[in-house]
Scaffold this motif. Structure first.
Motif, PDB file in Angstrom:
ATOM      1  N   LYS A  50     -30.051-138.274-101.459  1.00 31.51           N
ATOM      2  CA  LYS A  50     -29.829-139.505-102.097  1.00 31.51           C
ATOM      3  C   LYS A  50     -29.083-140.462-101.291  1.00 31.51           C
ATOM      4  O   LYS A  50     -29.303-141.689-101.202  1.00 31.51           O
ATOM      5  CB  LYS A  50     -28.771-139.405-103.239  1.00 31.51           C
ATOM      6  N   LEU A  51     -28.212-140.132-100.283  1.00 33.87           N
ATOM      7  CA  LEU A  51     -27.580-141.126 -99.161  1.00 33.87           C
ATOM      8  C   LEU A  51     -28.796-141.441 -98.186  1.00 33.87           C
ATOM      9  O   LEU A  51     -28.862-142.460 -97.938  1.00 33.87           O
ATOM     10  CB  LEU A  51     -26.408-140.414 -98.519  1.00 33.87           C
ATOM     11  N   ILE A  52     -29.534-140.803 -97.801  1.00 32.81           N
ATOM     12  CA  ILE A  52     -30.780-141.132 -97.034  1.00 32.81           C
ATOM     13  C   ILE A  52     -31.666-141.694 -97.776  1.00 32.81           C
ATOM     14  O   ILE A  52     -32.143-142.942 -96.987  1.00 32.81           O
ATOM     15  CB  ILE A  52     -31.471-139.768 -96.454  1.00 32.81           C
ATOM     16  N   ARG A  53     -32.012-141.387 -98.883  1.00 29.46           N
ATOM     17  CA  ARG A  53     -32.734-142.631 -99.677  1.00 29.46           C
ATOM     18  C   ARG A  53     -32.285-144.082 -99.922  1.00 29.46           C
ATOM     19  O   ARG A  53     -32.707-145.071 -99.633  1.00 29.46           O
ATOM     20  CB  ARG A  53     -33.052-141.903-101.057  1.00 29.46           C
ATOM     21  N   GLU A  54     -31.118-144.064-100.167  1.00 29.32           N
ATOM     22  CA  GLU A  54     -30.285-145.246-100.287  1.00 29.32           C
ATOM     23  C   GLU A  54     -29.889-145.958 -99.116  1.00 29.32           C
ATOM     24  O   GLU A  54     -30.041-147.312 -99.032  1.00 29.32           O
ATOM     25  CB  GLU A  54     -28.992-145.092-101.064  1.00 29.32           C
ATOM     26  N   TYR A  55     -29.524-145.361 -98.106  1.00 27.77           N
ATOM     27  CA  TYR A  55     -29.076-145.933 -96.891  1.00 27.77           C
ATOM     28  C   TYR A  55     -29.871-145.772 -95.351  1.00 27.77           C
ATOM     29  O   TYR A  55     -29.449-146.232 -94.508  1.00 27.77           O
ATOM     30  CB  TYR A  55     -27.458-145.437 -96.587  1.00 27.77           C
ATOM     31  N   GLY A  56     -30.774-144.949 -95.389  1.00 26.79           N
ATOM     32  CA  GLY A  56     -31.565-144.423 -94.398  1.00 26.79           C
ATOM     33  C   GLY A  56     -31.048-143.358 -93.757  1.00 26.79           C
ATOM     34  O   GLY A  56     -29.932-142.914 -93.989  1.00 26.79           O
ATOM     35  N   GLU A  57     -31.664-143.314 -92.511  1.00 22.41           N
ATOM     36  CA  GLU A  57     -31.190-142.079 -91.705  1.00 22.41           C
ATOM     37  C   GLU A  57     -29.728-142.370 -91.044  1.00 22.41           C
ATOM     38  O   GLU A  57     -29.945-143.664 -90.540  1.00 22.41           O
ATOM     39  CB  GLU A  57     -32.383-141.642 -90.683  1.00 22.41           C
ATOM     40  N   PRO A  58     -29.186-141.536 -90.741  1.00 20.61           N
ATOM     41  CA  PRO A  58     -27.623-141.785 -89.943  1.00 20.61           C
ATOM     42  C   PRO A  58     -28.184-142.093 -88.607  1.00 20.61           C
ATOM     43  O   PRO A  58     -28.707-141.532 -88.067  1.00 20.61           O
ATOM     44  CB  PRO A  58     -26.977-140.769 -90.016  1.00 20.61           C
ATOM     45  N   TYR A  59     -27.243-143.333 -87.943  1.00 18.31           N
ATOM     46  CA  TYR A  59     -27.320-143.451 -86.847  1.00 18.31           C
ATOM     47  C   TYR A  59     -26.587-142.450 -85.799  1.00 18.31           C
ATOM     48  O   TYR A  59     -25.669-142.176 -85.885  1.00 18.31           O
ATOM     49  CB  TYR A  59     -26.753-144.868 -86.451  1.00 18.31           C
ATOM     50  N   ARG A  60     -27.613-141.976 -84.932  1.00 18.73           N
ATOM     51  CA  ARG A  60     -26.968-140.826 -83.679  1.00 18.73           C
ATOM     52  C   ARG A  60     -27.473-141.379 -82.324  1.00 18.73           C
ATOM     53  O   ARG A  60     -28.368-141.825 -82.276  1.00 18.73           O
ATOM     54  CB  ARG A  60     -27.527-139.459 -84.097  1.00 18.73           C
ATOM     55  N   LYS A  61     -26.636-141.288 -81.638  1.00 12.66           N
ATOM     56  CA  LYS A  61     -26.583-141.566 -80.027  1.00 12.66           C
ATOM     57  C   LYS A  61     -27.253-140.582 -79.181  1.00 12.66           C
ATOM     58  O   LYS A  61     -27.324-139.286 -79.510  1.00 12.66           O
ATOM     59  CB  LYS A  61     -25.612-141.948 -79.419  1.00 12.66           C
TER      60      LYS A  61
END
Length: 59
Positions: free
Chosen positions: A48-59
């Motif tokens: 649900k979080l990926i669907r609402e906010y997109g993939e998490p940013y990782r360096k």
């Protein structure tokens, strides 16, 4: 009559011992149940979080 003798044979220390074993078994079962529930709900929340906010940013 037989049950009275059985109950007399179970001393307080034995009751505490077997009660402790039963309590630990119940704790292990509840731990396994919680792990399963949290894994299932965690996957659902992550999707649900990926669907609402997109993939998490990782360096």
């Amino acid at each position: 009559m037989i049950q009275e003798k059985i109950m007399e044979s179970l001393l307080t220390s034995e009751n505490l011992f077997y009660g402790g074993i039963a309590a630990m078994a119940a704790a292990v079962l509840m731990t396994v149940l919680c792990i399963v529930v949290f894994c299932i709900t965690g996957k659902r929340i992550k999707k649900k979080l990926i669907r609402e906010y997109g993939e998490p940013y990782r360096k």
